[in-house]
Design an enzyme around this catalytic site. Structure first.
Site, mmCIF file in Angstrom:
data_model
loop_
_atom_site.group_PDB
_atom_site.id
_atom_site.type_symbol
_atom_site.label_atom_id
_atom_site.label_comp_id
_atom_site.label_asym_id
_atom_site.label_seq_id
_atom_site.Cartn_x
_atom_site.Cartn_y
_atom_site.Cartn_z
ATOM 1 N N SER A 123 0.738 -1.040 0.063
ATOM 2 C CA SER A 123 0.146 -0.100 -0.009
ATOM 3 C C SER A 123 0.740 1.397 -0.131
ATOM 4 O O SER A 123 2.012 1.357 0.613
ATOM 5 C CB SER A 123 -0.817 0.072 1.270
ATOM 6 O OG SER A 123 -1.432 1.202 1.371
ATOM 7 N N GLU A 125 0.106 3.456 1.879
ATOM 8 C CA GLU A 125 0.223 4.001 3.427
ATOM 9 C C GLU A 125 1.526 3.988 3.725
ATOM 10 O O GLU A 125 2.128 4.406 4.666
ATOM 11 C CB GLU A 125 -0.818 3.326 4.005
ATOM 12 C CG GLU A 125 -2.073 3.696 4.139
ATOM 13 C CD GLU A 125 -2.259 5.186 4.839
ATOM 14 O OE1 GLU A 125 -1.850 4.994 6.158
ATOM 15 O OE2 GLU A 125 -2.623 6.174 4.475
ATOM 16 N N TYR A 147 -1.570 0.409 10.840
ATOM 17 C CA TYR A 147 -1.825 -0.374 9.204
ATOM 18 C C TYR A 147 -0.561 -0.174 8.520
ATOM 19 O O TYR A 147 -0.148 -1.154 8.062
ATOM 20 C CB TYR A 147 -3.359 0.149 8.810
ATOM 21 C CG TYR A 147 -3.194 -0.142 7.244
ATOM 22 C CD1 TYR A 147 -3.896 -1.279 7.031
ATOM 23 C CD2 TYR A 147 -2.929 0.725 6.279
ATOM 24 C CE1 TYR A 147 -3.993 -1.820 5.638
ATOM 25 C CE2 TYR A 147 -2.999 0.325 4.905
ATOM 26 C CZ TYR A 147 -3.643 -0.704 4.682
ATOM 27 O OH TYR A 147 -4.071 -1.128 3.559
HETATM 28 P P1 NAP Z 1 -11.494 -4.738 1.912
HETATM 29 O O1 NAP Z 1 -12.676 -4.470 0.928
HETATM 30 O O2 NAP Z 1 -11.240 -4.146 3.124
HETATM 31 O O3 NAP Z 1 -11.312 -6.196 1.822
HETATM 32 C C1 NAP Z 1 -10.804 -6.893 2.888
HETATM 33 C C2 NAP Z 1 -10.803 -8.385 2.871
HETATM 34 O O4 NAP Z 1 -9.858 -9.217 3.672
HETATM 35 C C3 NAP Z 1 -12.248 -8.885 3.033
HETATM 36 O O5 NAP Z 1 -12.587 -9.958 2.099
HETATM 37 C C4 NAP Z 1 -12.159 -9.550 4.373
HETATM 38 O O6 NAP Z 1 -12.819 -10.737 4.772
HETATM 39 C C5 NAP Z 1 -10.651 -10.215 4.272
HETATM 40 N N1 NAP Z 1 -10.033 -10.412 5.767
HETATM 41 C C6 NAP Z 1 -9.855 -9.823 6.586
HETATM 42 N N2 NAP Z 1 -9.234 -10.188 7.653
HETATM 43 C C7 NAP Z 1 -9.058 -11.695 7.328
HETATM 44 C C8 NAP Z 1 -8.522 -12.772 7.660
HETATM 45 N N3 NAP Z 1 -8.154 -12.817 9.104
HETATM 46 N N4 NAP Z 1 -8.560 -14.156 7.070
HETATM 47 C C9 NAP Z 1 -9.145 -14.162 5.876
HETATM 48 N N5 NAP Z 1 -9.697 -12.922 5.289
HETATM 49 C C10 NAP Z 1 -9.629 -11.660 5.948
HETATM 50 O O7 NAP Z 1 -10.254 -4.351 1.104
HETATM 51 P P2 NAP Z 1 -9.766 -3.775 -0.376
HETATM 52 O O8 NAP Z 1 -9.933 -2.301 -0.500
HETATM 53 O O9 NAP Z 1 -10.381 -4.865 -1.306
HETATM 54 O O10 NAP Z 1 -8.188 -4.252 -0.267
HETATM 55 C C11 NAP Z 1 -7.582 -5.352 -0.560
HETATM 56 C C12 NAP Z 1 -6.392 -5.311 -0.054
HETATM 57 O O11 NAP Z 1 -5.286 -4.343 -0.615
HETATM 58 C C13 NAP Z 1 -5.954 -5.292 1.231
HETATM 59 O O12 NAP Z 1 -4.972 -5.880 1.476
HETATM 60 C C14 NAP Z 1 -5.742 -3.724 1.641
HETATM 61 O O13 NAP Z 1 -5.061 -3.427 2.609
HETATM 62 C C15 NAP Z 1 -4.894 -3.336 0.406
HETATM 63 N N6 NAP Z 1 -4.900 -1.952 -0.480
HETATM 64 C C16 NAP Z 1 -5.968 -1.739 -0.599
HETATM 65 C C17 NAP Z 1 -5.811 -0.219 -1.175
HETATM 66 C C18 NAP Z 1 -7.316 0.530 -1.601
HETATM 67 O O14 NAP Z 1 -7.281 1.828 -1.826
HETATM 68 N N7 NAP Z 1 -8.237 -0.243 -1.621
HETATM 69 C C19 NAP Z 1 -4.805 0.091 -1.725
HETATM 70 C C20 NAP Z 1 -3.594 -0.266 -1.193
HETATM 71 C C21 NAP Z 1 -3.802 -1.809 -0.740
HETATM 72 P P3 NAP Z 1 -14.696 -10.104 5.473
HETATM 73 O O15 NAP Z 1 -15.261 -9.907 4.219
HETATM 74 O O16 NAP Z 1 -14.741 -11.296 6.258
HETATM 75 O O17 NAP Z 1 -14.267 -8.842 6.162
HETATM 76 N N1 GDD Z 2 -12.474 7.351 6.324
HETATM 77 C C1 GDD Z 2 -12.591 8.708 6.381
HETATM 78 N N2 GDD Z 2 -13.646 9.181 6.862
HETATM 79 N N3 GDD Z 2 -11.335 9.486 5.921
HETATM 80 C C2 GDD Z 2 -11.553 10.714 5.988
HETATM 81 C C3 GDD Z 2 -12.763 11.262 6.496
HETATM 82 C C4 GDD Z 2 -13.953 10.417 7.077
HETATM 83 O O1 GDD Z 2 -15.007 10.863 7.474
HETATM 84 N N4 GDD Z 2 -12.611 12.813 6.694
HETATM 85 C C5 GDD Z 2 -11.599 12.969 5.962
HETATM 86 N N5 GDD Z 2 -10.967 11.706 5.825
HETATM 87 C C6 GDD Z 2 -9.520 11.552 5.196
HETATM 88 C C7 GDD Z 2 -8.658 10.725 5.903
HETATM 89 O O2 GDD Z 2 -8.033 11.414 7.319
HETATM 90 C C8 GDD Z 2 -7.287 10.284 5.097
HETATM 91 O O3 GDD Z 2 -6.561 11.253 4.961
HETATM 92 C C9 GDD Z 2 -8.216 10.394 3.527
HETATM 93 O O4 GDD Z 2 -9.581 10.946 3.973
HETATM 94 C C10 GDD Z 2 -8.607 8.965 3.066
HETATM 95 O O5 GDD Z 2 -9.082 7.944 4.053
HETATM 96 P P1 GDD Z 2 -9.647 6.638 3.830
HETATM 97 O O6 GDD Z 2 -10.811 6.499 2.702
HETATM 98 O O7 GDD Z 2 -9.946 6.055 4.981
HETATM 99 O O8 GDD Z 2 -8.324 5.958 3.064
HETATM 100 P P2 GDD Z 2 -6.988 5.861 3.624
HETATM 101 O O9 GDD Z 2 -5.944 6.748 2.586
HETATM 102 O O10 GDD Z 2 -6.848 6.114 4.975
HETATM 103 O O11 GDD Z 2 -6.540 4.131 3.358
HETATM 104 C C11 GDD Z 2 -7.086 3.567 2.020
HETATM 105 O O12 GDD Z 2 -5.967 3.802 1.046
HETATM 106 C C12 GDD Z 2 -4.727 2.787 1.378
HETATM 107 C C13 GDD Z 2 -3.924 3.152 0.261
HETATM 108 O O13 GDD Z 2 -3.184 4.380 0.254
HETATM 109 C C14 GDD Z 2 -7.281 2.016 2.380
HETATM 110 O O14 GDD Z 2 -7.910 1.562 1.357
HETATM 111 C C15 GDD Z 2 -6.056 1.307 2.905
HETATM 112 O O15 GDD Z 2 -6.471 0.046 2.884
HETATM 113 C C16 GDD Z 2 -5.210 1.350 1.904
HETATM 114 O O16 GDD Z 2 -3.772 0.600 2.064
#
Ligand code: NAP
Ligand code: GDD
Length: 328
Positions: A123, A125, A147
């Site tokens: 990520s 992050e 995280y």
């Molecule tokens: P998400 O919607 O939160 O999905 C997370 C998945 O992980 C869900 O299917 C959840 O299952 C499963 N899970 C959590 N804990 C588990 C465990 N102990 N054993 C087995 N399964 C488990 O996340 P996403 O947005 O699809 O992201 C996918 C991956 O990419 C994550 O690793 C996230 O950290 C990473 N990532 C995401 C982003 C982004 O912007 N979306 C960016 C960079 C990296 P349940 O349905 O049971 O909760």
């Molecule tokens: N969730 C949330 N809720 N975020 C808020 C809010 C609110 O009400 N108001 C402002 N924000 C700001 C957060 O402080 C952060 O800076 C930004 O919006 C994005 O927050 P999220 O959408 O929660 O995503 P994230 O950037 O913290 O994390 C996501 O992206 C990562 C990749 O950079 C997640 O998907 C992570 O799993 C992923 O790795």
């Protein structure tokens, strides 16, 4: 027919990746953890075309058994505790899932079949308090949440297993990617879902935290193509996947409310509850390496992404009333 195992198949990315792999002619095995009620909203439309197996990243025996029984050629490790604020409240559990879970899967692969190709969902992050702009594969990490720290561990253990055991293990450093299937607590979906509710007279206000935070937001279906391309290359490596554009949360609000014909300033309320103990202020990625080596490029722009999400939330609410809409 190639076979892939996806952990986290019930999440946003897992569901899009499964659809993409099915279209490529893959046999897909999806790992889900045991829950008292099933949570298959995102995979229902193709559930009869995949094998769903029970396993948990906390339980290594379950991972070994799944690999033995299903013999995938590719493993996509998408499962994680992925919500940053929860990682401050549950830092140890986040480390167990998001950091040590990666080692459990890598070691299961080392034990069962070293020819399996492995993708780790790393990520942006990890860059946290960024050391350079834009961020690329060589930018030093400075994570700002439990995280982010856990993801840095996952990234390095993936590289370590590649170097130590010659595994085909790739770490994809993905910047934020969104879609109508995004969880409702993440800021983009929180905004588009509430915009739709306000538009339909079901809500009045949207309470948000830091509006100044900037993110590089892309479209999740574009990003799962990048994951797959990493595992099709002739050698394992690590890649940034990003759009190269950055926008603030405020700009996302302006665009989303504006698309629905609303004035965001009349509805958005600052709420200190949503501020974080440590913030990531600015993310913007350089995906030049993925473009050069993998031929990967995003297709959906920021503006289109916001519109896709607002339109999907409006359509879902119009169809289903004021329930949490079926995702996707
Ligand atoms: P998400 O919607 O939160 O999905 C997370 C998945 O992980 C869900 O299917 C959840 O299952 C499963 N899970 C959590 N804990 C588990 C465990 N102990 N054993 C087995 N399964 C488990 O996340 P996403 O947005 O699809 O992201 C996918 C991956 O990419 C994550 O690793 C996230 O950290 C990473 N990532 C995401 C982003 C982004 O912007 N979306 C960016 C960079 C990296 P349940 O349905 O049971 O909760
Ligand atoms: N969730 C949330 N809720 N975020 C808020 C809010 C609110 O009400 N108001 C402002 N924000 C700001 C957060 O402080 C952060 O800076 C930004 O919006 C994005 O927050 P999220 O959408 O929660 O995503 P994230 O950037 O913290 O994390 C996501 O992206 C990562 C990749 O950079 C997640 O998907 C992570 O799993 C992923 O790795």
């Amino acid at each position: 027919m190639p076979k892939a195992l996806i952990t986290g198949i019930t999440g946003q990315d897992g569901s899009y990746l499964a659809e993409f792999l099915l279209d490529q002619g893959y046999e897909v095995v999806g790992m889900v953890r045991r829950t008292s009620t099933v949570n298959f909203d995102r995979i229902r439309q193709f559930q009869d075309r995949i094998a769903v197996v029970q396993g948990d990243l906390l339980d290594q025996v379950s991972l070994i058994n799944i690999l033995h029984e299903h013999r995938p050629q590719e493993v996509y490790n998408l499962a994680a505790q992925s919500f940053v604020p929860t990682s401050f409240e549950q830092p140890v559990l986040t480390g167990e899932f998001t950091a040590l879970g990666v080692t459990r899967m890598l070691d299961a692969i080392r034990t069962v079949d070293r020819s399996i190709r492995f993708y780790q969902a790393s990520s942006s992050e990890m860059f946290g308090k960024v050391h350079e702009v834009p961020q690329r594969e060589t930018t030093p990490f400075h994570p700002r949440s439990p995280y982010g720290v856990a993801k840095v561990y996952g990234h390095w253990i993936t590289i370590n297993y590649r170097e130590s055991y010659d595994l085909f293990a790739c770490s994809g450093i993905l910047f934020n990617h969104e879609s109508p299937r995004r969880g409702l607590e993440f800021v983009t979906r929180k905004i588009t879902h509430t915009v739709a509710r306000i538009k339909l007279g079901l809500a009045e206000e949207l309470r948000l935290g830091n509006l100044d935070a900037r993110r590089d937001w892309g479209f999740a279906p574009d990003y799962v193509r990048g994951m797959w391309r990493m595992l099709q290359h002739d050698r394992p490596d690590d890649y940034v996947i990003a759009t190269g554009e950055t926008h603030s949360v405020r700009e996302f609000c302006q665009e989303a409310f504006g698309h629905a014909g609303l004035d965001w300033e009349k509805h958005v309320v600052a709420d200190p509850r949503y501020f974080r103990p440590a913030e990531v202020d600015l993310l913007v990625g350089d995906a030049g390496k993925a473009a050069r080596v993998l031929g990967w490029k995003p297709a959906v722009t920021f503006r289109d992404l916001v519109r896709i999400m607002v339109d999907a939330d409006l359509a879902a609410l119009r169809q289903g009333g004021d329930h949490t809409p079926r995702v996707g």
